[in-house]
Design a protein around this motif. Sequence first.
Motif, PDB file in Angstrom:
ATOM      1  N   ILE A   3      69.641   4.934  14.476  1.00 38.73           N
ATOM      2  CA  ILE A   3      70.583   5.674  13.294  1.00 38.73           C
ATOM      3  C   ILE A   3      71.057   4.788  12.436  1.00 38.73           C
ATOM      4  O   ILE A   3      71.764   3.657  12.525  1.00 38.73           O
ATOM      5  CB  ILE A   3      71.654   6.255  14.092  1.00 38.73           C
ATOM      6  CG1 ILE A   3      71.370   7.384  15.115  1.00 38.73           C
ATOM      7  CG2 ILE A   3      72.522   7.171  13.357  1.00 38.73           C
ATOM      8  CD1 ILE A   3      72.257   7.971  15.913  1.00 38.73           C
ATOM      9  N   ARG A 174      70.309  18.983   8.682  1.00 42.42           N
ATOM     10  CA  ARG A 174      71.247  18.452   9.543  1.00 42.42           C
ATOM     11  C   ARG A 174      71.635  19.013  10.859  1.00 42.42           C
ATOM     12  O   ARG A 174      71.437  20.249  11.282  1.00 42.42           O
ATOM     13  CB  ARG A 174      72.663  19.065   8.705  1.00 42.42           C
ATOM     14  CG  ARG A 174      74.059  18.514   9.207  1.00 42.42           C
ATOM     15  CD  ARG A 174      74.184  17.086   8.774  1.00 42.42           C
ATOM     16  NE  ARG A 174      75.185  16.499   9.265  1.00 42.42           N
ATOM     17  CZ  ARG A 174      76.318  16.307   8.558  1.00 42.42           C
ATOM     18  NH1 ARG A 174      76.402  16.591   7.256  1.00 42.42           N
ATOM     19  NH2 ARG A 174      77.447  15.649   9.181  1.00 42.42           N
ATOM     20  N   GLN A 175      71.829  17.828  11.786  1.00 45.86           N
ATOM     21  CA  GLN A 175      72.145  18.273  13.138  1.00 45.86           C
ATOM     22  C   GLN A 175      73.627  17.534  13.257  1.00 45.86           C
ATOM     23  O   GLN A 175      74.578  17.635  12.459  1.00 45.86           O
ATOM     24  CB  GLN A 175      71.203  17.623  14.167  1.00 45.86           C
ATOM     25  CG  GLN A 175      69.708  18.353  14.032  1.00 45.86           C
ATOM     26  CD  GLN A 175      68.567  17.820  15.063  1.00 45.86           C
ATOM     27  OE1 GLN A 175      68.897  17.049  15.875  1.00 45.86           O
ATOM     28  NE2 GLN A 175      67.492  18.242  14.873  1.00 45.86           N
ATOM     29  N   ASP A 177      73.797  14.152  12.730  1.00 44.98           N
ATOM     30  CA  ASP A 177      73.574  13.478  11.779  1.00 44.98           C
ATOM     31  C   ASP A 177      72.581  14.175  10.756  1.00 44.98           C
ATOM     32  O   ASP A 177      72.055  15.128  11.127  1.00 44.98           O
ATOM     33  CB  ASP A 177      73.465  11.991  12.029  1.00 44.98           C
ATOM     34  CG  ASP A 177      74.570  11.360  12.757  1.00 44.98           C
ATOM     35  OD1 ASP A 177      75.502  11.313  12.188  1.00 44.98           O
ATOM     36  OD2 ASP A 177      74.178  10.663  13.948  1.00 44.98           O
ATOM     37  N   TRP A 178      72.246  13.345   9.914  1.00 41.65           N
ATOM     38  CA  TRP A 178      71.006  13.976   8.924  1.00 41.65           C
ATOM     39  C   TRP A 178      69.796  13.564   9.451  1.00 41.65           C
ATOM     40  O   TRP A 178      69.582  12.508   9.742  1.00 41.65           O
ATOM     41  CB  TRP A 178      71.352  13.499   7.380  1.00 41.65           C
ATOM     42  CG  TRP A 178      72.364  14.171   6.773  1.00 41.65           C
ATOM     43  CD1 TRP A 178      73.563  13.823   6.457  1.00 41.65           C
ATOM     44  CD2 TRP A 178      72.342  15.499   6.126  1.00 41.65           C
ATOM     45  NE1 TRP A 178      74.417  14.530   5.880  1.00 41.65           N
ATOM     46  CE2 TRP A 178      73.570  15.740   5.536  1.00 41.65           C
ATOM     47  CE3 TRP A 178      71.197  16.320   6.222  1.00 41.65           C
ATOM     48  CZ2 TRP A 178      74.015  16.975   4.891  1.00 41.65           C
ATOM     49  CZ3 TRP A 178      71.559  17.713   5.264  1.00 41.65           C
ATOM     50  CH2 TRP A 178      72.830  18.020   4.949  1.00 41.65           C
ATOM     51  N   ILE A 179      68.612  14.420   9.592  1.00 44.68           N
ATOM     52  CA  ILE A 179      67.356  13.915  10.148  1.00 44.68           C
ATOM     53  C   ILE A 179      66.637  14.229   8.899  1.00 44.68           C
ATOM     54  O   ILE A 179      66.293  15.060   8.081  1.00 44.68           O
ATOM     55  CB  ILE A 179      67.107  15.184  11.250  1.00 44.68           C
ATOM     56  CG1 ILE A 179      68.174  15.385  12.299  1.00 44.68           C
ATOM     57  CG2 ILE A 179      65.810  14.704  11.919  1.00 44.68           C
ATOM     58  CD1 ILE A 179      68.192  13.894  12.901  1.00 44.68           C
ATOM     59  N   GLU A 181      62.532  13.873   7.996  1.00 47.59           N
ATOM     60  CA  GLU A 181      61.451  13.940   8.593  1.00 47.59           C
ATOM     61  C   GLU A 181      60.480  13.661   7.600  1.00 47.59           C
ATOM     62  O   GLU A 181      60.352  13.888   6.324  1.00 47.59           O
ATOM     63  CB  GLU A 181      60.699  15.441   8.969  1.00 47.59           C
ATOM     64  CG  GLU A 181      61.829  16.026  10.175  1.00 47.59           C
ATOM     65  CD  GLU A 181      61.559  17.546  10.493  1.00 47.59           C
ATOM     66  OE1 GLU A 181      60.388  17.906  10.646  1.00 47.59           O
ATOM     67  OE2 GLU A 181      62.677  18.349  10.509  1.00 47.59           O
ATOM     68  N   THR A 186      60.279  10.380  12.049  1.00 53.82           N
ATOM     69  CA  THR A 186      61.376  10.836  11.843  1.00 53.82           C
ATOM     70  C   THR A 186      62.575   9.723  11.827  1.00 53.82           C
ATOM     71  O   THR A 186      62.514   8.973  12.824  1.00 53.82           O
ATOM     72  CB  THR A 186      61.965  11.852  12.899  1.00 53.82           C
ATOM     73  OG1 THR A 186      60.924  13.123  12.906  1.00 53.82           O
ATOM     74  CG2 THR A 186      63.092  12.621  12.697  1.00 53.82           C
ATOM     75  N   GLU A 188      67.040   9.168  11.138  1.00 54.89           N
ATOM     76  CA  GLU A 188      68.398   9.705  11.189  1.00 54.89           C
ATOM     77  C   GLU A 188      69.258   8.708  10.515  1.00 54.89           C
ATOM     78  O   GLU A 188      69.363   7.701  10.549  1.00 54.89           O
ATOM     79  CB  GLU A 188      68.700   9.512  12.659  1.00 54.89           C
ATOM     80  CG  GLU A 188      70.025  10.544  12.956  1.00 54.89           C
ATOM     81  CD  GLU A 188      70.560  10.889  14.438  1.00 54.89           C
ATOM     82  OE1 GLU A 188      71.429  11.407  14.853  1.00 54.89           O
ATOM     83  OE2 GLU A 188      69.269  10.734  15.202  1.00 54.89           O
ATOM     84  N   GLU A 190      73.855   8.602   9.140  1.00 56.83           N
ATOM     85  CA  GLU A 190      75.130   9.353   9.155  1.00 56.83           C
ATOM     86  C   GLU A 190      75.140  10.092   7.547  1.00 56.83           C
ATOM     87  O   GLU A 190      75.916  11.191   7.644  1.00 56.83           O
ATOM     88  CB  GLU A 190      76.247   8.274   9.352  1.00 56.83           C
ATOM     89  CG  GLU A 190      76.037   7.830  10.953  1.00 56.83           C
ATOM     90  CD  GLU A 190      77.087   6.723  10.973  1.00 56.83           C
ATOM     91  OE1 GLU A 190      77.824   6.355   9.919  1.00 56.83           O
ATOM     92  OE2 GLU A 190      76.901   6.029  12.046  1.00 56.83           O
TER      93      GLU A 190
END
Length: 384
Positions: A3, A174-175, A177-179, A181, A186, A188, A190
């Motif tokens: 992350i 967005r989950q 944090d920002w994902i 792809e 993938t 990740e 903040e």
Amino acid sequence: MSIYEIVIIGGGAWGCSAAMNLSKRGKKVLVLERGYLAYTQSGHTSAIIRQFYSHEETAKIAMLSLRYFKDFKQKTGFDAHFRQTGLLVISDDSESIKRTVEVLKKIGAKCELLDKDRVKEIEPSISLSNDEVFAFEPDAGYVDPIATVWGFAQCAKGFGAQILEGVKVKKISRQKDWIIESDKGTFEGEKVIVAAGTNTPFLIRDLGFNLPIYLFPFPMCYYRRPYGAKSLMRVIFDSTNNYYARPEGESEILVGPMHDEMTYAESSAIAVDKNLYWADKNPDWIGRIDFDLSSAYSRALSIRFPELSEIHPSRDFVPLLDVTPDWQPIIDELPGFDGLFVACGSSGHGFKLSPLIGEILADFVISGKPPSFARAYSLSRFRM
């Protein structure tokens, strides 16, 4: 999956400058570039460094960026190869020229109006008409665009930033944090900065947000300088004939079209045409100049500089520019998407502003508030 504090999409001048400024402040930064560094716009630019803008905020950022370019090696440890040539502006619109000179004087940048005799001292072989006005900005010049982006990137890596090339981002979501792809996996973050030039509106569209961006072709052509010719050894803006030119080393001249910069009035928001001109374009497209256009540039140069009547095209390219309705950049946190920042719509100014744009983005992302003189670049100025 690691992350990162900040993921930057785009390895051009803005993305790498932001990465450098953020990593200097101890942030864990990842840059994802779909090609190689300076893949599209940043690698296909005139790289003219000047302050000659009537838009005061842009002129301020250009002035501070020019100072940075002069000290680029000291600040980054790498050489952008800045050549100070000065900028000569020629126009038949006296009010516009005088207004811009006054803006530059107001912010403390060097610029002055010249008479014909003084212009002849600067460019002895130039041909001038009696109804034209002239201005000269002595500090202007140009840099090597690839060396500039490389310098930002290497400096960022020295402070711990990770830069991955050949990574094509497919989706941002967005989950917690920002994902992000991509075709290489993938990632990740903040927070995310999308500084992907012409690709930015395509990436943001999938979030259900249409940015007010138009993609326009912007042709540039290099010409071989006739043997022994000494004309045009500085940057020239010839708005009478709608072209700019600058030397490229000792043997070539780079020429491109000037464009109309719409004046942004703070008192009224600018309406955006809903039929945006990017949805059907390839953001990586690079075209070629046809014979008629290169011949038109040759004629315009030879009229202004008779000594250059035998110039001959040597190479050319036509990149796409991401342009906003008022020809000023967008630097903002996307409304309704906390932690997602966009830096786009450079409108042909972006490269010369890149040192300060990187600082602005770093300040904005860390503090949540843009510097006061950059608020003119907010998305809120458009009625969408």
